[in-house]
Design a protein around this motif. Structure first.
Motif, PDB file in Angstrom:
ATOM      1  N   ALA A 372     -12.808  -4.956  -4.608  1.00  0.00           N
ATOM      2  CA  ALA A 372     -12.206  -3.620  -4.629  1.00  0.00           C
ATOM      3  C   ALA A 372     -10.760  -3.690  -4.150  1.00  0.00           C
ATOM      4  O   ALA A 372      -9.860  -3.039  -4.711  1.00  0.00           O
ATOM      5  N   ASN A 373     -10.508  -4.504  -3.128  1.00  0.00           N
ATOM      6  CA  ASN A 373      -9.135  -4.681  -2.662  1.00  0.00           C
ATOM      7  C   ASN A 373      -8.278  -5.341  -3.732  1.00  0.00           C
ATOM      8  O   ASN A 373      -7.108  -4.990  -3.921  1.00  0.00           O
ATOM      9  N   LEU A 374      -8.861  -6.312  -4.434  1.00  0.00           N
ATOM     10  CA  LEU A 374      -8.134  -6.967  -5.528  1.00  0.00           C
ATOM     11  C   LEU A 374      -7.734  -5.940  -6.581  1.00  0.00           C
ATOM     12  O   LEU A 374      -6.588  -5.933  -7.049  1.00  0.00           O
ATOM     13  N   ALA A 375      -8.670  -5.053  -6.944  1.00  0.00           N
ATOM     14  CA  ALA A 375      -8.381  -4.035  -7.947  1.00  0.00           C
ATOM     15  C   ALA A 375      -7.268  -3.108  -7.483  1.00  0.00           C
ATOM     16  O   ALA A 375      -6.344  -2.776  -8.247  1.00  0.00           O
ATOM     17  N   ALA A 379      -3.575  -2.899  -9.092  1.00  0.00           N
ATOM     18  CA  ALA A 379      -3.210  -1.603  -9.675  1.00  0.00           C
ATOM     19  C   ALA A 379      -1.877  -1.105  -9.131  1.00  0.00           C
ATOM     20  O   ALA A 379      -1.023  -0.622  -9.889  1.00  0.00           O
ATOM     21  N   LEU A 380      -1.681  -1.235  -7.835  1.00  0.00           N
ATOM     22  CA  LEU A 380      -0.437  -0.765  -7.229  1.00  0.00           C
ATOM     23  C   LEU A 380       0.768  -1.491  -7.803  1.00  0.00           C
ATOM     24  O   LEU A 380       1.818  -0.884  -8.068  1.00  0.00           O
ATOM     25  N   HIS A 381       0.629  -2.812  -8.017  1.00  0.00           N
ATOM     26  CA  HIS A 381       1.781  -3.597  -8.472  1.00  0.00           C
ATOM     27  C   HIS A 381       1.987  -3.533  -9.978  1.00  0.00           C
ATOM     28  O   HIS A 381       3.039  -3.940 -10.469  1.00  0.00           O
ATOM     29  N   PHE A 384       3.036   0.848 -10.382  1.00  0.00           N
ATOM     30  CA  PHE A 384       4.215   1.345  -9.671  1.00  0.00           C
ATOM     31  C   PHE A 384       5.283   0.252  -9.605  1.00  0.00           C
ATOM     32  O   PHE A 384       4.992  -0.888  -9.253  1.00  0.00           O
ATOM     33  N   GLY A 385       6.509   0.626  -9.907  1.00  0.00           N
ATOM     34  CA  GLY A 385       7.597  -0.337  -9.854  1.00  0.00           C
ATOM     35  C   GLY A 385       7.982  -0.710  -8.439  1.00  0.00           C
ATOM     36  O   GLY A 385       8.455  -1.819  -8.188  1.00  0.00           O
ATOM     37  N   ASN A 386       7.802   0.228  -7.497  1.00  0.00           N
ATOM     38  CA  ASN A 386       8.165  -0.008  -6.106  1.00  0.00           C
ATOM     39  C   ASN A 386       6.975   0.287  -5.204  1.00  0.00           C
ATOM     40  O   ASN A 386       6.430   1.396  -5.229  1.00  0.00           O
ATOM     41  N   VAL A 387       6.558  -0.701  -4.425  1.00  0.00           N
ATOM     42  CA  VAL A 387       5.447  -0.559  -3.481  1.00  0.00           C
ATOM     43  C   VAL A 387       5.904  -1.104  -2.136  1.00  0.00           C
ATOM     44  O   VAL A 387       6.295  -2.273  -2.023  1.00  0.00           O
ATOM     45  N   LEU A 400       3.978   4.368  -1.707  1.00  0.00           N
ATOM     46  CA  LEU A 400       4.218   4.360  -3.147  1.00  0.00           C
ATOM     47  C   LEU A 400       5.426   5.210  -3.504  1.00  0.00           C
ATOM     48  O   LEU A 400       5.635   6.297  -2.945  1.00  0.00           O
ATOM     49  N   ASP A 401       6.213   4.716  -4.445  1.00  0.00           N
ATOM     50  CA  ASP A 401       7.304   5.478  -5.030  1.00  0.00           C
ATOM     51  C   ASP A 401       6.783   6.077  -6.331  1.00  0.00           C
ATOM     52  O   ASP A 401       6.723   5.406  -7.366  1.00  0.00           O
ATOM     53  N   PHE A 402       6.363   7.345  -6.270  1.00  0.00           N
ATOM     54  CA  PHE A 402       5.716   7.956  -7.429  1.00  0.00           C
ATOM     55  C   PHE A 402       6.683   8.112  -8.599  1.00  0.00           C
ATOM     56  O   PHE A 402       6.244   8.246  -9.740  1.00  0.00           O
TER      57      PHE A 402
END
Length: 444
Positions: A372-375, A379-381, A384-387, A400-402
Motif C-alpha cells: 500500500a505504501n508502494l502504491a 502515485a504521488l510521484h 504530482f510534479g512537485n512532492v 502536495l502541490d495540487f
C-alpha cells in the motif's frame, strides 16, 4: 482425470535443461502466473512431480526471502539432478529476463531523453500504478483473514510511510508478532491444518539431510556470496557505487519476504534519497520495463543497479551500467541458491514448525501495508510534479502541490486500472496500450 503415471526416474539432464529454458522464456505475468506455468509443465504435462510434492516445494519456497517462483524452479531442478540441476533451472529462470532488462536499461540511458521515448515511458509509468493496485487487492484478499492481520497491515503502512522505519525492522517485528500470537493461541496456521497427507517417496541420496553436506554447502555458498563482497570493499572501498550496490542488495536478498512489490518502495526510497542512483519517477520506469520481460519481477533491481553504475562509477556510462547490473544480479540471486541448496533437505522439518508458518502469515499481512505504501509513493510521484515533506512530531507527511497534478497520467492510470481490475485484461496488452497513449500525447 489424467491417469498417466508419474515418472519413476528423473528426466535426462538435457531434457530437464530444455524444459527449464522454455519455462524461463515464457515466465511472464508475475509469480502467480509463473508458478501456474511450472505446475502445468512439470506436473500436468511432463509429470516429473506429483501434486503433493509440487505444493510441498512451493510451501517451503514461500517461507524464504527472495522470488518464490525462481526458488521453486531451483528446487525442482535440484530435486531431479542435484546442485547442477538446481543451478541450471534457477539460472535459466533468471538470465533471459536479466539480459532483456539490461538491454532495455541501456536503451533507456541512451535515448530516454527522446520525445517519443519519453511519451512511451510516461504512459508506462501511469499504467504501472494500476498494476501495483491490482497486486495490492490480490494480496489483501489472501493475507487479511482476520482483524489481527488487518491491524498488522495498517501498522506496517504507518511504520514505513509516515515513521520511515527500516523495511527489515518492520518484517522482523511482524514475524515476531505472528509467532507470539501463535504461542498465545491467537493464531493458527490454516496451511498446516489443511496440509496434504504424507506420501512416501523413493528420493535420491542428495535430498536426504546430512550434517557434513549441510556445512559444506553452507561454506561454499557463503563464500560465493561474501568473498566478492569483501573483495569489493577491499579494492574499491565502501564509498564506491559497486560496493554500495553489493552491500545494499545483499541486505535486500535476506529480507525480501513477500515478493518484489513488498520491497520496491524501500528500495526506491533508498536508491533515490540515500544513494542517488536514480530519480523518483525512474523506479516506475524500471518496474514497467520489468513487467514486460520474462523472469521474476525483482529483476527491476537490475535496472536500478545499471543506472547507479552508469551515473556514479568512473567507467564509461554503458560499461559502468553493465557492471552495475552484473553486481546487482549477483548479490540479489546468489543467496536464493544458498537458501535452496542448504535448506531443501530439511524441508519436512521446516514445513511442520507451526509457529514459523504463523510468523509467515503475519509477515504476509505486513506486506499488504508495505505494498500500500508502494502504491501511494508511486502515485504521488507520477500524479504530482512537485512532492515535498514536512515533519510533524515523529511523523513525516507528504506535502502536495495540487497545481502540479497531471490529469493525463491520472486518466491513463484509471483506464488501466479499470481494464486490469474490472475486466481482467491481459497485463502486457494494457501496458502496451498505455505506452502508445503516452506516445500519442507527446506527438500531439
Amino acid at each position: 482425470m489424467d491417469t498417466t503415471p508419474f515418472r519413476a526416474a528423473p528426466p535426462s539432464f538435457g531434457e530437464a535443461t530444455r524444459t527449464f529454458a522454455k519455462i524461463g522464456l515464457l515466465s511472464f505475468g508475475g509469480p502467480a502466473g509463473q508458478i501456474a506455468l511450472m505446475h502445468k509443465i512439470l506436473v500436468d504435462e511432463k509429470r516429473w512431480l506429483d501434486e503433493p510434492r509440487f505444493l510441498h516445494a512451493l510451501n517451503y519456497c514461500m517461507l524464504l526471502p527472495g522470488p518464490e517462483a525462481m526458488q521453486l524452479a531451483t528446487y525442482s531442478g535440484w530435486l531431479m539432478h542435484g546442485v547442477r540441476g538446481g543451478l541450471v533451472a534457477g539460472l535459466l529462470f533468471v538470465l533471459p529476463g536479466a539480459l532483456v532488462i539490461t538491454a532495455l536499461s541501456a536503451i533507456y540511458l541512451s535515448v530516454g531523453h527522446v520525445t517519443l521515448v519519453q511519451g512511451l515511458l510516461f504512459g508506462l509509468k501511469a499504467a504501472v500504478l494500476a498494476v501495483v493496485l491490482e497486486a495490492l487487492i490480490k494480496v489483501s484478499k489472501r493475507a487479511l483473514k482476520n482483524g489481527s492481520m488487518v491491524i498488522l497491515a495498517i501498522a506496517a503502512f504507518v511504520a514505513i510511510a509516515f515513521l520511515k522505519l527500516p523495511f527489515p525492522l518492520i518484517i522482523a517485528v511482524a514475524a515476531m508478532s505472528g509467532a507470539l500470537m501463535h504461542l498465545f493461541g491467537a493464531s493458527r496456521s490454516k496451511a498446516l491444518a489443511e496440509a496434504e497427507p504424507e506420501i512416501a517417496y523413493d528420493m535420491p541420496e542428495w535430498t536426504k539431510p546430512s550434517v557434513a553436506r549441510f556445512f559444506t554447502t553452507l561454506a561454499v555458498w557463503l563464500a560465493i556470496w561474501f568473498v566478492p563482497l569483501i573483495a569489493l570493499w577491499q579494492l574499491l572501498g565502501p564509498g564506491h557505487v559497486f560496493t554500495a550496490e553489493a552491500t545494499f542488495f545483499s541486505k535486500m536478498a535476506a529480507v525480501t519476504f513477500g515478493g518484489a512489490y513488498a520491497v520496491l518502495a524501500y528500495v526506491a526510497q533508498q536508491a533515490v534519497e540515500v544513494h542517488g542512483w536514480l530519480k523518483p519517477d525512474e523506479m516506475l520506469t524500471g518496474l514497467g520495463l520489468a513487467e514486460t520481460t520474462p523472469g521474476p519481477l525483482i529483476l527491476v533491481l537490475v535496472f536500478v543497479g545499471f543506472l547507479g553504475g552508469a551515473r556514479l562509477s568512473s567507467l564509461a556510462p554503458l560499461t559502468g551500467g553493465v557492471a552495475g547490473a552484473a553486481v546487482t544480479l549477483w548479490f540479489t540471486f546468489v543467496p536464493c541458491f544458498l537458501w535452496i541448496f542448504v535448506g531443501a533437505p530439511y524441508v519436512e522439518t521446516v514445513r511442520n514448525v507451526s509457529w514459523l508458518a504463523s510468523a509467515l502469515s503475519a509477515v504476509t499481512a505486513a506486506v499488504v501495508g508495505i505494498i500500500a505504501n508502494l502504491a501511494v509513493w508511486f502515485a504521488l510521484h507520477v500524479l504530482f510534479g512537485n512532492v515535498g515533506e514536512v515533519n510533524w512530531g515523529p511523523f513525516v507527511l507528504p506535502v502536495l502541490d495540487f497545481g502540479s497534478f497531471d490529469w493525463l497520467a491520472a486518466t491513463i492510470a484509471i483506464a488501466a486500472g479499470v481494464a486490469l481490475i474490472r475486466f481482467h485484461a491481459n497485463m502486457i496488452a494494457v501496458l502496451a496500450v498505455s505506452a502508445l497513449a503516452g506516445m500519442a500525447w507527446q506527438l500531439s
